[in-house]
Design an enzyme around this catalytic site. Structure first.
Site, mmCIF file in Angstrom:
data_model
loop_
_atom_site.group_PDB
_atom_site.id
_atom_site.type_symbol
_atom_site.label_atom_id
_atom_site.label_comp_id
_atom_site.label_asym_id
_atom_site.label_seq_id
_atom_site.Cartn_x
_atom_site.Cartn_y
_atom_site.Cartn_z
ATOM 1 N N SER A 48 6.446 -17.245 -26.829
ATOM 2 C CA SER A 48 6.648 -18.138 -25.901
ATOM 3 C C SER A 48 5.305 -18.522 -25.448
ATOM 4 C CB SER A 48 7.496 -17.642 -24.795
ATOM 5 O OG SER A 48 6.850 -16.369 -24.266
ATOM 6 N N ASP A 354 6.209 -18.280 -14.118
ATOM 7 C CA ASP A 354 7.671 -17.866 -13.969
ATOM 8 C C ASP A 354 7.789 -16.179 -13.835
ATOM 9 O OD1 ASP A 354 7.477 -16.959 -16.539
ATOM 10 O OD2 ASP A 354 8.993 -18.430 -17.185
ATOM 11 N N HIS A 357 5.270 -16.121 -17.858
ATOM 12 C CA HIS A 357 4.458 -17.021 -18.683
ATOM 13 C C HIS A 357 3.509 -17.731 -17.664
ATOM 14 C CE1 HIS A 357 8.613 -16.919 -20.545
ATOM 15 N NE2 HIS A 357 7.480 -16.651 -21.598
#
Length: 389
Positions: A48, A354, A357
């Site tokens: 990610s 968040d 990330h």
């Protein structure tokens, strides 16, 4: 004996010759220094931290307010805006990478992104619906790349439309492309959850060897330039503190990060760097750069105010107060009141987007510190990474 005039002429002639030699040498040196690599494409493999839409296309799309800061809409990225891979594309004057798994609106003329959120280097025996681990581990991403390369060659000969051809890569450019890797964080995440410290440490050589196999695969197909990120300070992710309670003395470092987790990340990075050094010896035509994103990210923890950030452990998007946690973009109830996990007023001052990330501002800091060669081995900027040192 020579006259004064003759001696003067000789001195002027010698000086002129010396000046010409110095000028030629200087010009050659400047030309060498200023020559930049001309990468026609980027092929990225990762999780990610560099996924530009893969997991969002394969499963549920990422929702608001992700992407709102730069793209003004969700853009398949786990951030409010751009990721480090986006800044890499900008630095090399290439378009943002389309995700390989995204079937709509993609353009692969200048590369493709095989990264997906939740990906690991090694295959894991669990599903994305359990702990968020992607089924597209690094070996699967390499298999997808192999298929992409072969299939695009076939399509290029079959397609007659110039417009459609312009969305496909050129086969001769695979050898000239930049191959980037940003993966390994989730292997540690699974390990922290399922293994003891000693067990996890014992698996690191095998994890890193799988990444080395991926590099070899691409090299055997003609790839020459590799840009390999190490893993960040896992213990500094705010999610680690959500359910911690009161930590025992010595559990956290002086910046509030989990010491044992960061030590494991550093062990992973040590083994990764050893592997990169060995690959350079083995793959004699390859230029492989080891990129210390750990150092760039830890700088934001240790010296946030100097870098223009607020509390680096404060999460920007979502609602996280004591034992109540509503994740970014979700709704939930706290004391019978519906709460929306929205964005903070100024993401540009936040490090964590968040809880897992990073914000675009943090990603930009990582890019600024690494793409210039300040935190790479060898210390070369990315636009000169094609030269074997």
């Amino acid at each position: 004996m020579k006259s004064d005039l003759e001696r003067t002429k000789l001195m002027v002639s010698s000086s002129w010759l010396l000046l010409c030699l110095l000028t030629a040498t200087t010009t050659t040196a400047v030309t060498t220094v200023q020559t930049k690599c001309s990468f026609p494409a980027i092929y990225n493999f990762g999780d990610s931290n560099s996924d530009t839409g893969g997991i969002s296309a394969a499963f549920e799309p990422i929702r608001d307010p992700y992407g709102q800061g730069f793209f003004h809409r969700p853009a398949g990225r786990d951030s409010d805006g751009r990721l480090t891979i986006d800044f890499i594309a900008e630095r090399l004057e290439l378009p943002y990478l389309s995700a390989y798994l995204n079937s709509l609106g993609s353009n692969f003329r200048h590369g493709a992104n095989f990264a997906t959120g939740g990906s690991t280097i090694r295959r894991q025996n669990e599903t994305i619906f359990q702990y968020g681990i992607s089924p597209f581990s690094l070996d699967m991403q390499i298999a997808q790349f192999d298929q992409f390369k072969a299939r695009s060659a076939q399509l290029f000969t079959q397609i007659k439309s110039r417009y459609d051809r312009e969305k496909l890569p050129r086969q001769e450019e695979f050898a000239k492309a930049l191959y980037t890797f940003d993966i390994g964080q989730n292997d540690l995440s699974v390990g922290f959850r399922t293994m003891s410290v000693d067990q996890l440490k014992a698996t690191i050589p095998d994890i890193v060897s799988h990444l080395a196999s991926a590099v070899r695969n691409i090299y055997q197909q003609g790839g020459k330039t590799f840009w390999v990120h190490n893993t960040g300070p896992f213990g500094c992710l705010p999610v680690n503190m959500f359910y911690m309670g009161t930590p025992a003395p010595g559990y956290l470092d002086k910046y509030g990060c989990v010491k044992a987790q960061n030590e494991m990340a550093m062990e992973f990075n040590r083994k990764l760097k050893e592997t990169v050094i060995n690959l350079r010896k083995e793959l004699t035509q390859a230029a492989i750069t080891y990129v210390d994103v750990y150092a760039a990210k830890y700088e934001m923890m240790s010296n946030p105010k100097k870098l223009g950030f607020a509390n680096p452990l404060k999460v920007c998007c979502g609602y996280h107060e004591k034992y109540d946690h509503i994740w970014c973009g979700n709704k939930g109830k706290v004391n019978n009141t519906e709460i929306y996990g929205g964005s903070c007023p100024n993401p540009a001052m936040a490090v964590s987007w968040d809880g897992v990330h990073y914000t675009e501002a943090a990603n930009k800091h990582v890019a600024d510190r690494t793409l210039s060669g300040l935190l790479t081995d060898p210390p070369v900027p990315i636009n000169r990474a094609c030269y074997r040192q």
